[in-house]
Design a protein around this motif. Structure first.
Motif, PDB file in Angstrom:
ATOM      1  N   PHE A 257     -29.111  79.906  46.466  1.00 33.94           N
ATOM      2  CA  PHE A 257     -29.542  81.333  46.330  1.00 33.94           C
ATOM      3  C   PHE A 257     -28.409  82.164  45.729  1.00 33.94           C
ATOM      4  O   PHE A 257     -27.297  82.174  46.587  1.00 33.94           O
ATOM      5  N   ARG A 258     -28.318  82.836  44.537  1.00 37.19           N
ATOM      6  CA  ARG A 258     -27.072  83.484  44.049  1.00 37.19           C
ATOM      7  C   ARG A 258     -27.722  84.990  43.489  1.00 37.19           C
ATOM      8  O   ARG A 258     -28.556  84.970  42.807  1.00 37.19           O
TER       9      ARG A 258
ATOM     10  N   VAL B 179     -32.151  87.504  41.346  1.00 35.31           N
ATOM     11  CA  VAL B 179     -31.573  86.470  42.196  1.00 35.31           C
ATOM     12  C   VAL B 179     -31.972  85.204  41.589  1.00 35.31           C
ATOM     13  O   VAL B 179     -32.997  84.890  40.890  1.00 35.31           O
ATOM     14  N   ARG B 180     -31.220  84.133  41.477  1.00 37.27           N
ATOM     15  CA  ARG B 180     -31.145  82.839  40.953  1.00 37.27           C
ATOM     16  C   ARG B 180     -31.295  81.966  41.986  1.00 37.27           C
ATOM     17  O   ARG B 180     -30.504  81.828  42.867  1.00 37.27           O
ATOM     18  N   VAL B 181     -32.269  80.923  41.985  1.00 38.20           N
ATOM     19  CA  VAL B 181     -32.596  80.085  42.779  1.00 38.20           C
ATOM     20  C   VAL B 181     -32.532  78.636  41.964  1.00 38.20           C
ATOM     21  O   VAL B 181     -33.571  78.255  41.364  1.00 38.20           O
ATOM     22  N   ASP B 182     -31.615  77.824  42.590  1.00 39.19           N
ATOM     23  CA  ASP B 182     -31.747  76.369  41.979  1.00 39.19           C
ATOM     24  C   ASP B 182     -32.054  75.494  43.009  1.00 39.19           C
ATOM     25  O   ASP B 182     -31.803  75.791  44.301  1.00 39.19           O
ATOM     26  N   GLY B 183     -32.694  74.217  42.739  1.00 38.59           N
ATOM     27  CA  GLY B 183     -33.098  73.157  43.504  1.00 38.59           C
ATOM     28  C   GLY B 183     -34.120  73.420  44.258  1.00 38.59           C
ATOM     29  O   GLY B 183     -34.359  73.258  45.678  1.00 38.59           O
ATOM     30  N   VAL B 184     -35.116  74.314  44.036  1.00 34.80           N
ATOM     31  CA  VAL B 184     -36.334  74.597  44.710  1.00 34.80           C
ATOM     32  C   VAL B 184     -37.539  73.535  44.695  1.00 34.80           C
ATOM     33  O   VAL B 184     -37.610  72.833  43.486  1.00 34.80           O
ATOM     34  N   GLN B 185     -38.062  73.407  45.713  1.00 36.82           N
ATOM     35  CA  GLN B 185     -39.414  72.220  45.862  1.00 36.82           C
ATOM     36  C   GLN B 185     -40.667  72.868  45.170  1.00 36.82           C
ATOM     37  O   GLN B 185     -41.232  72.472  44.503  1.00 36.82           O
ATOM     38  N   SER B 186     -40.706  74.132  45.685  1.00 40.70           N
ATOM     39  CA  SER B 186     -41.865  74.900  45.180  1.00 40.70           C
ATOM     40  C   SER B 186     -41.679  76.451  45.673  1.00 40.70           C
ATOM     41  O   SER B 186     -40.601  76.906  46.329  1.00 40.70           O
ATOM     42  N   LEU B 187     -42.689  77.266  45.113  1.00 45.35           N
ATOM     43  CA  LEU B 187     -42.652  78.803  45.613  1.00 45.35           C
ATOM     44  C   LEU B 187     -43.849  78.895  46.388  1.00 45.35           C
ATOM     45  O   LEU B 187     -45.126  78.539  46.193  1.00 45.35           O
ATOM     46  N   VAL B 188     -43.911  79.809  47.428  1.00 46.17           N
ATOM     47  CA  VAL B 188     -44.940  80.586  48.135  1.00 46.17           C
ATOM     48  C   VAL B 188     -45.030  81.903  47.771  1.00 46.17           C
ATOM     49  O   VAL B 188     -44.066  82.637  48.031  1.00 46.17           O
ATOM     50  N   TYR B 189     -46.333  82.475  47.314  1.00 40.51           N
ATOM     51  CA  TYR B 189     -46.583  83.805  47.181  1.00 40.51           C
ATOM     52  C   TYR B 189     -47.242  84.391  48.099  1.00 40.51           C
ATOM     53  O   TYR B 189     -48.385  84.007  48.428  1.00 40.51           O
ATOM     54  N   VAL B 190     -46.794  85.396  48.974  1.00 37.41           N
ATOM     55  CA  VAL B 190     -47.601  85.897  50.144  1.00 37.41           C
ATOM     56  C   VAL B 190     -48.188  87.152  49.474  1.00 37.41           C
ATOM     57  O   VAL B 190     -47.451  88.033  48.872  1.00 37.41           O
TER      58      VAL B 190
ATOM     59  N   GLY C 291     -31.507  92.440  57.206  1.00 34.97           N
ATOM     60  CA  GLY C 291     -30.284  92.371  57.729  1.00 34.97           C
ATOM     61  C   GLY C 291     -29.371  91.879  56.168  1.00 34.97           C
ATOM     62  O   GLY C 291     -29.516  92.825  55.366  1.00 34.97           O
ATOM     63  N   GLU C 292     -28.532  91.074  56.119  1.00 37.84           N
ATOM     64  CA  GLU C 292     -27.696  90.645  54.912  1.00 37.84           C
ATOM     65  C   GLU C 292     -28.494  90.061  53.731  1.00 37.84           C
ATOM     66  O   GLU C 292     -27.763  89.897  52.819  1.00 37.84           O
ATOM     67  N   ARG C 293     -29.737  89.683  54.128  1.00 37.87           N
ATOM     68  CA  ARG C 293     -30.419  89.155  52.795  1.00 37.87           C
ATOM     69  C   ARG C 293     -30.674  90.161  51.818  1.00 37.87           C
ATOM     70  O   ARG C 293     -31.079  91.202  52.059  1.00 37.87           O
ATOM     71  N   ARG C 294     -30.450  89.523  50.437  1.00 38.03           N
ATOM     72  CA  ARG C 294     -30.847  90.461  49.344  1.00 38.03           C
ATOM     73  C   ARG C 294     -31.503  89.981  48.458  1.00 38.03           C
ATOM     74  O   ARG C 294     -31.294  89.489  47.241  1.00 38.03           O
ATOM     75  N   PRO C 295     -33.003  89.886  48.657  1.00 37.38           N
ATOM     76  CA  PRO C 295     -33.800  89.496  47.651  1.00 37.38           C
ATOM     77  C   PRO C 295     -34.070  90.473  46.454  1.00 37.38           C
ATOM     78  O   PRO C 295     -33.659  91.569  46.539  1.00 37.38           O
TER      79      PRO C 295
END
Length: 138
Positions: free
Chosen positions: A5-6, A24-35, A101-105
């Motif tokens: 995650f970058r 946010v750039r996400v590499d190597g993802v298996q799949s996405l979940v939409y809540v 916290g420190e997460r930055r989506p």
């Protein structure tokens, strides 16, 4: 490929103000979940009266949905918050920062009419699945 995650922030656009990433750039993802938009209602159908309690309940409901998918807050890449009133913007930001916290989506906040007038906010998230489900074929 390892998942990464970058946070992305262009020097040609305004900086993020308030504990989120412009992209946010996400590499190597298996799949996405939409809540879907989570609401300030508990299992018994009760709705807290004040904004802080509603916001915390909504975040708890988000975390319950993520957990049901085998995920957690570390997997969230996008948050969309719908506020019933601009007056709650500062408290919403403070509680979001406390929870994440420190997460930055990536983040969007919209001032909108909410489906039920008792609800002061609704939050939806997108999460990246970075590992296969237990027992899934490789």
């Amino acid at each position: 490929m390892a998942t990464s995650f970058r946070s992305i922030e262009s020097a040609q656009a305004p900086s993020a103000q308030g504990g989120y990433s412009q992209a946010v750039r996400v590499d190597g993802v298996q799949s996405l979940v939409y809540v879907s938009g989570q609401i300030p209602v508990d299992r018994a159908g009760a709705v807290p009266a004040d904004f802080d309690a509603q916001c915390r309940l909504v975040w708890a409901n988000v975390q319950h949905q993520l957990a049901a998918a085998g995920l957690g807050l570390d997997d969230v890449i996008k948050v969309t918050t719908y506020l019933g009133s601009r007056e709650h913007a500062a408290r919403n930001s403070a509680i979001r920062r406390e929870v994440l916290g420190e997460r930055r989506p990536a983040l969007t906040v919209v001032i909108a009419g909410i489906y039920d007038p008792a609800w002061l906010l609704e939050i939806e998230v997108v999460a990246a699945v970075t590992r296969p489900e237990p027992g899934a074929a490789p």
